[in-house]
Enzyme design. Structure first.
Site, mmCIF file in Angstrom:
data_model
loop_
_atom_site.group_PDB
_atom_site.id
_atom_site.type_symbol
_atom_site.label_atom_id
_atom_site.label_comp_id
_atom_site.label_asym_id
_atom_site.label_seq_id
_atom_site.Cartn_x
_atom_site.Cartn_y
_atom_site.Cartn_z
ATOM 1 N N GLU A 71 0.756 -1.137 -0.080
ATOM 2 C CA GLU A 71 0.040 0.145 -0.088
ATOM 3 C C GLU A 71 0.998 1.255 0.301
ATOM 4 O O GLU A 71 0.714 2.407 -0.748
ATOM 5 C CB GLU A 71 -0.996 0.424 0.662
ATOM 6 C CG GLU A 71 -2.059 -0.857 1.089
ATOM 7 C CD GLU A 71 -3.015 -1.409 2.777
ATOM 8 O OE1 GLU A 71 -3.877 -0.484 2.360
ATOM 9 O OE2 GLU A 71 -2.272 -1.663 3.649
ATOM 10 N N GLU A 98 -7.882 6.421 10.234
ATOM 11 C CA GLU A 98 -8.648 7.396 11.256
ATOM 12 C C GLU A 98 -7.329 8.224 11.429
ATOM 13 O O GLU A 98 -8.004 9.553 11.733
ATOM 14 C CB GLU A 98 -7.902 6.104 12.212
ATOM 15 C CG GLU A 98 -9.172 5.525 13.009
ATOM 16 C CD GLU A 98 -9.338 3.906 11.815
ATOM 17 O OE1 GLU A 98 -9.651 3.367 12.032
ATOM 18 O OE2 GLU A 98 -7.775 4.184 10.633
ATOM 19 N N LYS A 101 -10.958 4.359 1.975
ATOM 20 C CA LYS A 101 -10.195 3.714 1.280
ATOM 21 C C LYS A 101 -11.596 2.626 0.499
ATOM 22 O O LYS A 101 -11.770 1.841 1.405
ATOM 23 C CB LYS A 101 -9.485 3.042 2.391
ATOM 24 C CG LYS A 101 -7.909 2.056 1.436
ATOM 25 C CD LYS A 101 -7.252 0.720 2.036
ATOM 26 C CE LYS A 101 -6.268 2.203 2.767
ATOM 27 N NZ LYS A 101 -5.163 1.262 3.989
#
Length: 118
Positions: free
Chosen positions: A21, A73, A98
């Site tokens: 990611e 978050e 996401k």
């Protein structure tokens, strides 16, 4: 109080727990809901009495495009804290999604929503 909503702001960012990611990145969407009086803006037709969309977008873009973080978050907290301090508003709600998070199964998105004041 009145509301001004910016919905579906789209970004590509390198955020997430997994190494992949942070290298490849993912798609993110952000919704902003500002609560404030919009009467003066309506009466004066003056941008200084409302939310400048371009400025709000720029704040979100800077956060999404800068330092990589693990959690959405963290992104939501950074976005909300910055916007709440930049604009004269009663309250703010930030939602961040996401798109297609890596979780070993199919899903449209994961989402976090935070609100100010706390």
């Amino acid at each position: 109080m009145d509301k001004l909503v910016l919905k579906g702001l789209k970004f590509h960012g390198r955020h997430g727990v997994y190494d992949q990611e942070k290298v490849i990145g993912n798609s993110f969407e952000v919704d902003l809901e500002f609560t404030l009086s919009l009467q003066k803006a309506g009466e004066t037709d003056d941008l200084t009495h409302t939310i400048d969309y371009a400025k709000a977008y720029s704040v979100v873009a800077d956060i999404l495009h800068n330092t990589s973080v693990n959690l959405i978050e963290t992104l939501a907290l950074r976005i909300g804290t910055q916007l709440y301090s930049e604009f004269k508003i009663e309250s703010l709600k930030v939602s961040i999604r996401k798109i297609n998070p890596p979780m070993g199964g199919e899903t449209d998105y994961s989402e976090v929503t935070m609100q100010w004041p706390r």
